[in-house]
Motif scaffolding. Sequence first.
Motif, mmCIF file in Angstrom:
data_model
loop_
_atom_site.group_PDB
_atom_site.id
_atom_site.type_symbol
_atom_site.label_atom_id
_atom_site.label_comp_id
_atom_site.label_asym_id
_atom_site.label_seq_id
_atom_site.Cartn_x
_atom_site.Cartn_y
_atom_site.Cartn_z
ATOM 1 N N ASP A 1 19.635 4.234 -33.249
ATOM 2 C CA ASP A 1 19.312 4.890 -32.076
ATOM 3 C C ASP A 1 20.576 5.553 -31.273
ATOM 4 N N LEU A 2 21.912 4.942 -31.738
ATOM 5 C CA LEU A 2 23.203 5.405 -31.282
ATOM 6 C C LEU A 2 24.165 5.205 -32.003
ATOM 7 N N VAL A 3 25.179 6.099 -32.180
ATOM 8 C CA VAL A 3 26.329 5.834 -32.936
ATOM 9 C C VAL A 3 27.455 5.869 -32.039
ATOM 10 N N LEU A 4 28.359 4.860 -32.136
ATOM 11 C CA LEU A 4 29.485 4.810 -31.248
ATOM 12 C C LEU A 4 30.824 4.776 -32.005
ATOM 13 N N THR A 5 31.584 5.652 -32.169
ATOM 14 C CA THR A 5 32.756 5.668 -32.995
ATOM 15 C C THR A 5 34.308 5.803 -32.336
ATOM 16 N N ALA A 6 35.130 5.188 -32.840
ATOM 17 C CA ALA A 6 36.518 5.406 -32.328
ATOM 18 C C ALA A 6 37.700 5.085 -33.473
ATOM 19 N N GLY A 7 38.491 5.912 -33.569
ATOM 20 C CA GLY A 7 39.424 5.699 -34.501
ATOM 21 C C GLY A 7 40.285 6.873 -34.665
ATOM 22 N N PRO A 8 40.818 6.983 -36.064
ATOM 23 C CA PRO A 8 41.646 8.375 -36.381
ATOM 24 C C PRO A 8 40.569 9.574 -36.208
ATOM 25 N N VAL A 9 41.143 10.440 -35.934
ATOM 26 C CA VAL A 9 40.618 11.792 -35.420
ATOM 27 C C VAL A 9 39.644 12.448 -36.589
ATOM 28 N N PRO A 10 40.102 12.512 -37.705
ATOM 29 C CA PRO A 10 39.434 12.877 -39.012
ATOM 30 C C PRO A 10 38.152 12.036 -39.222
ATOM 31 N N MET A 11 38.436 10.744 -39.039
ATOM 32 C CA MET A 11 37.278 9.656 -39.056
ATOM 33 C C MET A 11 35.991 10.081 -38.284
ATOM 34 N N MET A 12 36.580 10.103 -36.869
ATOM 35 C CA MET A 12 35.428 10.410 -36.118
ATOM 36 C C MET A 12 34.919 11.762 -36.342
ATOM 37 N N GLY A 13 35.398 12.714 -36.935
ATOM 38 C CA GLY A 13 34.746 14.134 -37.112
ATOM 39 C C GLY A 13 33.941 13.850 -38.164
ATOM 40 N N ALA A 14 34.429 12.985 -39.318
ATOM 41 C CA ALA A 14 33.604 12.694 -40.493
ATOM 42 C C ALA A 14 32.095 12.054 -40.008
ATOM 43 N N VAL A 15 32.271 11.168 -39.043
ATOM 44 C CA VAL A 15 31.152 10.411 -38.629
ATOM 45 C C VAL A 15 30.172 11.157 -37.994
ATOM 46 N N ALA A 16 30.442 12.382 -37.024
ATOM 47 C CA ALA A 16 29.869 13.317 -36.412
ATOM 48 C C ALA A 16 29.162 14.055 -37.557
ATOM 49 N N ASP A 17 29.924 14.258 -38.673
ATOM 50 C CA ASP A 17 29.131 15.180 -39.764
ATOM 51 C C ASP A 17 28.043 14.437 -40.358
ATOM 52 N N VAL A 18 28.149 13.071 -40.270
ATOM 53 C CA VAL A 18 27.164 12.393 -41.067
ATOM 54 C C VAL A 18 25.879 12.267 -40.257
ATOM 55 N N THR A 19 25.963 12.137 -38.828
ATOM 56 C CA THR A 19 24.899 11.840 -37.969
ATOM 57 C C THR A 19 24.387 13.088 -37.909
ATOM 58 N N ARG A 20 25.161 14.167 -37.584
ATOM 59 C CA ARG A 20 24.578 15.354 -36.923
ATOM 60 C C ARG A 20 23.312 15.895 -37.685
ATOM 61 N N PRO A 21 23.292 15.962 -38.978
ATOM 62 C CA PRO A 21 21.834 16.342 -39.479
ATOM 63 C C PRO A 21 20.734 15.704 -39.085
ATOM 64 N N HIS A 22 21.035 14.619 -38.672
ATOM 65 C CA HIS A 22 19.902 13.578 -38.288
ATOM 66 C C HIS A 22 19.600 13.614 -36.933
ATOM 67 N N GLY A 23 20.693 14.275 -36.129
ATOM 68 C CA GLY A 23 20.384 14.307 -34.904
ATOM 69 C C GLY A 23 20.492 12.900 -33.993
ATOM 70 N N ILE A 24 21.177 11.959 -34.869
ATOM 71 C CA ILE A 24 21.315 10.493 -34.314
ATOM 72 C C ILE A 24 22.338 10.630 -33.146
ATOM 73 N N PRO A 25 22.095 10.493 -31.770
ATOM 74 C CA PRO A 25 23.429 10.510 -30.775
ATOM 75 C C PRO A 25 24.280 9.814 -31.056
ATOM 76 N N THR A 26 25.690 10.516 -31.176
ATOM 77 C CA THR A 26 26.870 9.788 -31.478
ATOM 78 C C THR A 26 27.826 10.045 -30.406
ATOM 79 N N VAL A 27 28.364 9.035 -30.195
ATOM 80 C CA VAL A 27 29.588 9.341 -29.098
ATOM 81 C C VAL A 27 30.976 8.908 -29.749
ATOM 82 N N ALA A 28 31.935 9.753 -29.178
ATOM 83 C CA ALA A 28 33.280 9.560 -29.905
ATOM 84 C C ALA A 28 34.226 9.296 -28.820
ATOM 85 N N SER A 29 35.026 8.192 -28.848
ATOM 86 C CA SER A 29 35.910 8.159 -27.750
ATOM 87 C C SER A 29 37.205 8.815 -28.157
#
Lengths: 480, 307
Positions: B186-214
């Motif tokens: 239902d939700l993905v929460l990510t924190a860490g190195p910028v390239p990692m957070m970008g990669a997380v967003a890329d994984v969830t985006r096609p599926h429309g899973i709400p994703t929050v990055a700090s």
Amino acid sequence: MSSTSPSGRTRKERMALPRVEPREHDATERAASFCEVDLGLDWEGAQLEADRCLQCVRPRCIEGCPVGIRIDAFLGKVAEGDIDGAAQIIFDDSSLPAVCGRVCPQESQCEATCVLAKKDKPIAIGQLERYVADAARAHAPPAQRVTPDPDGGSAAIVGSGPAGLACAADLAQAGHEVTVYEALHDLGGVLAYGIPQFRLPRDVLRAEINRLAELGVRFETNAPIGQAEGVDDLLAEHDAVFLGVGAGVPRFLNVPGEDLVGVSSANEFLTRVNLMEAHRPDADTPLPQVAGRRVLVFGGGNTAIDAVRTALRLGAAEATICYRRSEEQMPARVEEIRHAREEGAQFALLTNPVELLDDGTGALAGARLQRMELVEPDDGGRARPKPIPGSEHEVPADLAVVAVGNEPNPLLRRAAPDLERTSRGTIAVDEETGATSKPRVYAGGDIVTGGATVILAMGAGRRAAASMDREIRAAKSGAA
Amino acid sequence: MFPVREAQTLAPDVVRLVVEAPRVARYQHPGQFVIVRVREGGERIPLTIAGADAEAGTITLIIQAVGLTTRLLCTLQPGQAILDVTGPLGAPSEVGYEGRVAVVAGGVGSAIAYPRAAALARAGNELVTILGARTADLLTLEDELASVSASLRVVTDDGSRGRRGLVTDVLADDVEAAAAGIAPLDLVLTAGPVPMMGAVADVTRPHGIPTVASLNPLMVDGTGMCGGCRVQVAGATAFACVDGPEFDAHQVDFALLHRRNQAYRDQERAAAEAAQAAAEAAQAEAEADDGCAATQPQPRPTLREAR
């Protein structure tokens, strides 16, 4: 009105005296140093200049002063040679005279309304204010702590910039307990992070703030109101609250390339240098390399001028002001523009950026500018700039500083969500009293007016202090 | 001054400090941060509030020694103090019931993710946590995250612990399982190195899973004044210090953030080296002279002369 002054000069002789101009640090020398540019008057010069004052029966100069300093009276004391008397008058009327003598736009305030301005040059009121304040600081004993008034109350001041300091000073003088809350680690607000040391040396600012501490004002740094306690929390502990939180977030140009490495707001650039002293070898804060680089500064106000002069001091190969109107319309003080020019700043007037250019790695390579022409004035009466078709051209640049104003800080919404705001997002207040829509809460300075001057903020702080004093006393007597 | 109460090494170059900061402890919420300055002449750097005890008036900071200031912080011991701690800053996290939540933390990002993860767990969410690091030694807050999570998967780049690979490899499996209707996300929460957070967003985006990055951009004042922390979110400028630090990861321009975070890389390296050298130099030298004569008022006669 006496026809002769303490110096024995007749009125006619006094009117024939030329205005005494302050000494200035040599332009080529100072362009590489952060030492103060304006070296002020010496004692003889101050006395001579004060003697030019005609001691008008109805002194117009005072009407031009946003805080109403009794200018004629203190000038009279200087002419008599009574510096302590002059200092007494100034400190009664202003809490930061050494600051105001340096940063107020006197040419459009007290000096603009001086009767001598009609015939010749007005009295150098700002210089004399500064002279007296500096002399008093060097020689005076510490300010006397004001005994708390048993009928007084307690006030919280949010923000230690000019509005907050002026408000705090008056309330402390009136016998109230005053606590100033500052979000940053150091006091002074824009006077500390915005105004460069070559215009306002830090020791001058610190001395004036220390004086307030001696009066009994308490200062709490590292206290971001709205993030920590809100206004309601402060109201639970204090009888009244003044919000002098300043202008807030920087405005950007809204052109492509604005987030390239090498582009910063003037607030950021100046904060790194002024507050963090990033240019000093012993400072930890990083600063982009300026030495040998080409710097573009966008904007025409005092902040833009401060930025361009700072860039020159850091060794910029070229530092250029890009302003979309002409010099006449620049909001910066005439004297500051002159100083910048003497120090080697260039002016690309009637030019506007349309794009900031990428060097291919995400860093700034230059700017695409367009030429402007002035057409019929806008609502504010200022000539309106209009792009000249086909005038686009590119200039190389390594750093760009954006100095096009600020917008209200969103933190305030968290500090007091129930405060009435204007359409511009500033706090709505009663101009006379500084009262906001919320009982016991007052506001003044840039958070009310949008970006303005130090002295206008101080004036607003003082007006609010007077109302707060009345309200606190009324509440106490009503409760008794 | 903000006294250090406890100092504990969690991993090489990763330290947990408990610091007296009553105002921050009293008013902080998960997702917020402080700005600290360690010494006179020190820089201001943001650090996530990893925990707080309002009664004791203390906050917990987890610091990885990467730059000059973080190195200095990592040397602090109880009895010493931090010069300035300002906060709380930033917008608090929205913590509600979402359902099944993947917490994806990399490196010291676990310190950023942990307070919000704990709050989400308290709100009744089921946490499936993925914790990654370059190597086993650098895994931080593993036990703490495990204590609030229904499951914790560990990933290291070198395979020295847990699965070998990237956090996004594990996340991709979870996302696929969700898409197949096996286990919701239902939700993905990510924190860490910028390239990692970008990669997380890329994984969830096609599926429309709400994703929050700090986000962790460079900051100076932390109150919205300087604009140094500006990020592009949904094509508009946002200020991480007041509008964030958490944003919809699908809308963040991570490449831009990464570039901007590198702006002072050379200076920071030089500063760290220079500080080393300065520490060795005589202390008298440290008191730099700016070359100005102190701003003194012009000489004036004594009162007697003046009158």
